[in-house]
Scaffold this motif. Structure first.
Motif, PDB file in Angstrom:
ATOM      1  N   ARG A 101       8.758 -11.863  64.141  1.00 46.05           N
ATOM      2  CA  ARG A 101       8.287 -11.221  62.922  1.00 46.05           C
ATOM      3  C   ARG A 101       7.123 -10.276  63.209  1.00 46.05           C
ATOM      4  O   ARG A 101       6.893  -9.317  62.475  1.00 46.05           O
ATOM      5  CB  ARG A 101       7.870 -12.273  61.892  1.00 46.05           C
ATOM      6  N   ALA A 149      10.744 -16.428  49.361  1.00 50.47           N
ATOM      7  CA  ALA A 149      11.222 -15.567  50.447  1.00 50.47           C
ATOM      8  C   ALA A 149      12.613 -15.023  50.147  1.00 50.47           C
ATOM      9  O   ALA A 149      12.902 -13.857  50.420  1.00 50.47           O
ATOM     10  CB  ALA A 149      11.227 -16.331  51.768  1.00 50.47           C
ATOM     11  N   ARG A 152      12.349 -12.272  47.516  1.00 51.58           N
ATOM     12  CA  ARG A 152      11.717 -11.065  48.067  1.00 51.58           C
ATOM     13  C   ARG A 152      12.678 -10.325  48.988  1.00 51.58           C
ATOM     14  O   ARG A 152      12.758  -9.095  48.973  1.00 51.58           O
ATOM     15  CB  ARG A 152      10.439 -11.437  48.818  1.00 51.58           C
ATOM     16  N   ALA A 153      13.407 -11.089  49.805  1.00 54.22           N
ATOM     17  CA  ALA A 153      14.351 -10.461  50.729  1.00 54.22           C
ATOM     18  C   ALA A 153      15.477  -9.764  49.966  1.00 54.22           C
ATOM     19  O   ALA A 153      15.870  -8.644  50.314  1.00 54.22           O
ATOM     20  CB  ALA A 153      14.924 -11.505  51.680  1.00 54.22           C
ATOM     21  N   LYS A 154      15.998 -10.430  48.943  1.00 60.18           N
ATOM     22  CA  LYS A 154      17.075  -9.824  48.149  1.00 60.18           C
ATOM     23  C   LYS A 154      16.592  -8.542  47.467  1.00 60.18           C
ATOM     24  O   LYS A 154      17.317  -7.544  47.413  1.00 60.18           O
ATOM     25  CB  LYS A 154      17.568 -10.818  47.100  1.00 60.18           C
ATOM     26  N   THR A 156      14.159  -6.562  48.467  1.00 62.62           N
ATOM     27  CA  THR A 156      13.961  -5.539  49.500  1.00 62.62           C
ATOM     28  C   THR A 156      15.287  -4.901  49.903  1.00 62.62           C
ATOM     29  O   THR A 156      15.408  -3.679  49.992  1.00 62.62           O
ATOM     30  CB  THR A 156      13.293  -6.155  50.739  1.00 62.62           C
ATOM     31  N   LEU A 157      16.289  -5.739  50.119  1.00 60.75           N
ATOM     32  CA  LEU A 157      17.589  -5.228  50.571  1.00 60.75           C
ATOM     33  C   LEU A 157      18.337  -4.487  49.470  1.00 60.75           C
ATOM     34  O   LEU A 157      19.283  -3.750  49.752  1.00 60.75           O
ATOM     35  CB  LEU A 157      18.437  -6.383  51.108  1.00 60.75           C
ATOM     36  N   GLN A 209      13.594  -7.897  63.214  1.00 65.88           N
ATOM     37  CA  GLN A 209      12.988  -8.123  61.907  1.00 65.88           C
ATOM     38  C   GLN A 209      14.006  -7.932  60.793  1.00 65.88           C
ATOM     39  O   GLN A 209      13.979  -8.652  59.783  1.00 65.88           O
ATOM     40  CB  GLN A 209      11.804  -7.182  61.719  1.00 65.88           C
ATOM     41  N   LEU A 213      15.118 -10.703  57.992  1.00 70.04           N
ATOM     42  CA  LEU A 213      15.111 -10.412  56.559  1.00 70.04           C
ATOM     43  C   LEU A 213      16.463 -10.748  55.942  1.00 70.04           C
ATOM     44  O   LEU A 213      16.540 -11.353  54.865  1.00 70.04           O
ATOM     45  CB  LEU A 213      14.788  -8.926  56.340  1.00 70.04           C
ATOM     46  N   ASP A 216      16.745 -14.458  55.539  1.00 66.28           N
ATOM     47  CA  ASP A 216      16.011 -14.926  54.358  1.00 66.28           C
ATOM     48  C   ASP A 216      16.813 -14.672  53.084  1.00 66.28           C
ATOM     49  O   ASP A 216      16.733 -15.443  52.118  1.00 66.28           O
ATOM     50  CB  ASP A 216      14.664 -14.220  54.249  1.00 66.28           C
ATOM     51  N   ALA A 217      17.591 -13.582  53.096  1.00 65.12           N
ATOM     52  CA  ALA A 217      18.383 -13.240  51.908  1.00 65.12           C
ATOM     53  C   ALA A 217      19.708 -13.976  51.861  1.00 65.12           C
ATOM     54  O   ALA A 217      20.500 -13.781  50.932  1.00 65.12           O
ATOM     55  CB  ALA A 217      18.631 -11.723  51.872  1.00 65.12           C
TER      56      ALA A 217
END
Length: 220
Positions: A101, A149, A152-154, A156-157, A209, A213, A216-217
């Motif tokens: 990370r 997490a 947040r990942a979803k 972001t993507l 990274q 991510l 996490d999603a």
């Protein structure tokens, strides 16, 4: 000779002088690789990087003054940083995940065969991360997802296009660019362009990274 590719310049960072000597002996002179310098602790890395301009750093995790995670984070924050391969003795150490990370391009165990280490150095220098599927998956599965997490990942993507999303899923599954091109019916150049755009769009350093991510999603 004109057209020859220059060797990959490698900096070895480890607090154990025997380990540094062993890595230097194994790798210096290997095809396409030259050892340009050594550092005995993480606090020596900035000066060593300035002095030797390495393409790849082999970074120990556990050092007495500045650990490999901190050294990796500081080095990757610089303009045009080298790629970093974390070396560790413990394949269950959760610090490996933190190092990834922080911007490391991958990790290897210290008992990895010399030929494999040399291959990893060349691969990382060429822009392909080193992710041992078995060890990486075990590490990822061992680390509990922190509260929020996933969301947040979803989120972001969600900034990605459907095609970029497909590329991210393939990366998270451990496929290299050639495999992604074949699976998604793209040219290799198109895949590389997608990956570059995705990293820029999501403000990430490297594919590792991005894979974390995606994990996490829940995409891998």
């Amino acid at each position: 000779m004109a057209g020859m590719i220059p060797p990959v310049r490698v900096l070895v960072v480890d607090d154990d002088a025997l380990v540094r000597a062993g890595l230097t002996m194994m790798l210096d002179g290997a095809e396409g690789i030259t050892i340009v310098g050594e550092a005995a602790d993480g606090d020596e890395v900035p000066a060593a990087a300035d002095a030797h301009a390495p393409d790849v750093v082999l970074m120990d995790l556990r050092m007495p003054r500045v650990d490999g995670i901190t050294a990796t984070r500081r080095l990757r924050a610089r303009p045009r940083p080298p790629e970093i391969i974390v070396l560790t003795t413990f394949d269950t150490d959760e610090n490996i995940l933190h190092a990834l990370r922080a911007g490391a391009s991958g990790f290897l165990l210290k008992d990895t065969p010399p030929a494999r280490i040399a291959e990893a150095v060349r691969q990382v220098a060429a822009g392909e991360p080193i992710l041992s599927p078995q060890i990486t998956r075990r590490l990822m599965d061992r680390v509990a997802v922190q509260a929020g997490a996933f969301a947040r990942a979803k989120t972001t993507l969600a900034a990605l296009s459907p095609r970029e999303h497909d590329v991210v899923v393939a990366i998270a599954q451990g496929h290299n660019n050639t495999e992604i091109a074949k699976t998604l019916n793209m040219t290799l150049a198109t895949v590389k362009t997608h990956v570059s755009h995705i990293l820029t769009k999501l403000d990430l350093d490297n594919r590792t990274q991005l894979a974390l991510l995606a994990h996490d999603a829940g995409l891998a």
